[in-house]
Each structure stands twice: as C-alpha cells, then as structure tokens.
Design a protein around this motif. Structure first.
Motif, mmCIF file in Angstrom:
data_model
loop_
_atom_site.group_PDB
_atom_site.id
_atom_site.type_symbol
_atom_site.label_atom_id
_atom_site.label_comp_id
_atom_site.label_asym_id
_atom_site.label_seq_id
_atom_site.Cartn_x
_atom_site.Cartn_y
_atom_site.Cartn_z
ATOM 1 N N GLY A 130 0.820 -1.209 0.000
ATOM 2 C CA GLY A 130 0.000 0.000 0.000
ATOM 3 C C GLY A 130 0.841 1.241 0.000
ATOM 4 N N VAL A 144 -1.982 0.683 -4.983
ATOM 5 C CA VAL A 144 -2.197 -0.313 -3.936
ATOM 6 C C VAL A 144 -2.560 -1.656 -4.557
ATOM 7 N N GLU A 159 -4.837 -4.333 -4.520
ATOM 8 C CA GLU A 159 -6.158 -4.665 -3.992
ATOM 9 C C GLU A 159 -6.263 -6.143 -3.643
ATOM 10 N N ILE A 176 -5.165 5.705 3.002
ATOM 11 C CA ILE A 176 -6.356 5.579 2.153
ATOM 12 C C ILE A 176 -6.857 6.965 1.756
ATOM 13 N N TYR A 188 -5.518 4.820 -3.200
ATOM 14 C CA TYR A 188 -6.362 3.634 -3.261
ATOM 15 C C TYR A 188 -7.555 3.801 -4.209
ATOM 16 N N GLY A 243 -10.559 2.618 -2.386
ATOM 17 C CA GLY A 243 -10.230 3.172 -1.080
ATOM 18 C C GLY A 243 -11.424 3.766 -0.365
#
Length: 321
Positions: free
Chosen positions: A182, A189, A191, A225, A230, A234
C-alpha cells in the motif's frame, strides 16, 4: 405524548400484552414505546403468544394497521424490524439494501462487519429461506460493478473460513503486508492483498491488524487511504475499516448524518437504532455527545416530528442495552 407516561409492557402476562395490541386499533401509538423496552427474548415470547392466541403473526398485524399509525409506514417498518429475530431482521435489511434504487452498500457492510460469524451464517440461511436466493451470490451479481462488491464478497468469505482465536503475530504480519503493498509501495495499492486478508481473517483479527498497523507505523491505516492512492476502492475500504475499528464512532456519525446531514434519512436512523439498541447504544450515545456536544435523544426530539414514531426512536435510544 411523553415516553415516561406510557405504561411499560410486562413480561409476566404476555396474553394481556397481546390483547392490548390486538384490540388497540387507533390506540396503537400508546404501545409503541413500550415495545422498545422489551428484550429480544421477551419480543420473541410476545410474538409466539400473539400467534398462539390470534392465529396471526404479530408483524403481519402491525403492518395491517399501518394506516392507523400517526407517522407513516416508516414507523411500521421500524417496529417490524424490532420484533423480528435479529438474523431475520438482517436478512430483510440486506434484501432491502440490494433492491434499493442505488444499492445501500453501507447497510450491507454494517451487517457483515457488525455481526458474529455464527450470526452471519444464520442471516444467509434466513435470506435463502425468505427470498429463495443466495445473499453472497446476489452481491456478486450486482450490476454495474462496484468496489464495495469485492470487499463484501471477501467479508462474507471471512465468516466461513477464519480462525476462532486472534493472533498478535498474524496481525503484525498482515499489517506489514498491507503497508508494503500500500503506502510503502511505489505503484498503486495491491487490492488483491487487501481482499485476501479481508477474506481470511475474522473481524476481531482484522481489528487487531489495524491496531498493529498503527502501532508499527505511527498512524491509522485510514491515513494512506485518504491520500487517494487507493482510488474508488479506497472509499469503500475506508467505510469498512472505520466500522471495524471503532463501531461507536462509526454509528454516532451515521446517526448524526441521518438527523442533521444534507441528505437526512429517518430510515437510516431507525435501522441504526434498532440494530445497535441491544449492542452498544450507551457507548454510541457517549461518543455522540463528545463529537456533537448534544445528547442523541435531544437531537432526535428536535429533528423528528412529535408523535409515536419519535417516541419509539427515543425509547430505543434510551435503552441501556
């Protein structure tokens, strides 16, 4: 009509309680706050007694007299949610969330995050029995696709395949994986890593992981976040993390927004109060007062029109679990 002036129902004579409800017609409003005082077992016994004496389900009876209630069908819905067994209630709320014009993903998150795994399995069984559909499959089949879908599917899986005990070692390892894939990575990021962790860990274990993340890196997992790395994923993840890490703060904000926000929604208000009245309502009220410098009950009284619906919500908020 003040809540304090209403005769509280007793757990000693359920047949009498049922008679008062059955014969109430236009006077049902006097009984509504009293229902809010009953425990889950008392509500269950009341419903069973009503069925035995009158041959009709109590929820059906309440819905039948919807027009007699002074504050619209919202009142009837809130009462029905309250009388239902918790897993049946969540199945109904999940179906409603999925059938909304815009899927109510927050309602689904609250179910999958705020319930024990044993309860979630009962919800899925109830959902299948009531609607002849699979809850997790209905989430997968939502169209158009949404970031919440991936997270909800992962959370649903976590309730089926997680370890019962929490592990500090595992929480530290997962925290490092979240960091390295992250905010600690150069690219976007990962996921897949987030979803893997969400799908394989219990809610208590995830909460410990986010605590470890803060302990190791000096800030909440929500901080990166918020940085935007993100993306849309996010925004959905933020809701889930907040609901996991601090439910009283999450629900205090939900309640305030439903009462004072730009898009007020008394249905969200009722859903939150019914769901948390026997869980952590005292803690939610404490946080609410700290954040907004007002008592939750006072804000409900200010924002909801005088009547039986307001009295019912105030009675729920007045409970001490």
């Amino acid at each position: 009509m003040a809540v304090n002036n209403i005769v509280t129902m007793t757990n000693h004579n359920f047949e009498l309680d049922c008679k008062r409800i059955h014969d109430s017609l236009g006077g049902l409003s006097q009984l509504i706050p009293s229902l809010a005082c009953l425990t889950h077992l008392e509500r269950q016994q009341l419903r069973e007694t009503f069925k035995a004496v009158y041959g009709e389900d109590l929820i059906s009876h309440l819905q039948r007299y919807e027009d007699e209630l002074s504050s619209s069908s919202l009142n009837c819905s809130a009462l029905s949610w309250w009388v239902l067994d918790p897993h049946d209630r969540d199945a109904v709320l999940a179906r409603e969330a999925l059938q909304h014009d815009e899927t109510n993903f927050k309602a689904l998150v609250e179910i999958f995050v705020g319930r024990k795994s044993s309860h979630v399995l009962l919800i899925m069984q109830a959902y299948q029995k009531m609607f002849r559909r699979q809850l997790d499959q209905d989430i997968i089949n939502l169209d158009p696709p949404h970031p919440f879908q991936k997270i909800l599917v992962a959370l649903a899986a976590s309730h089926k395949a997680h370890q019962a005990d929490v592990s500090h070692h595992m929480s530290k390892c997962d925290a490092r994986r979240l960091y390295e894939t992250g905010e600690g990575s150069l690219g976007a990021v990962d996921e897949a890593v987030v979803l893997e962790i969400l799908s394989k860990r219990s809610i208590p274990q995830l909460k410990l992981t986010f605590f470890s993340y803060k302990h190791i890196y000096g800030h909440d997992y929500t901080k990166p976040i918020k940085g935007g790395k993100y993306g849309q994923f996010g925004k959905a993840l933020m809701v889930v993390v907040k609901c996991i890490c601090n439910p009283p703060h999450y629900y205090a904000k939900i309640l305030y927004s439903s009462l004072k926000g730009e898009t007020r929604d008394t249905r969200i208000l009722a859903r939150a109060l019914v769901s948390r009245a026997e869980v952590d309502i005292e803690e939610i009220k404490r946080v609410f007062k700290e954040k907004y410098e007002k008592e939750l009950i006072d804000v409900i009284s200010e924002e909801i029109p005088f009547g039986d619906y307001r009295n019912f919500l105030v009675a729920l908020a007045s409970r001490s679990k």
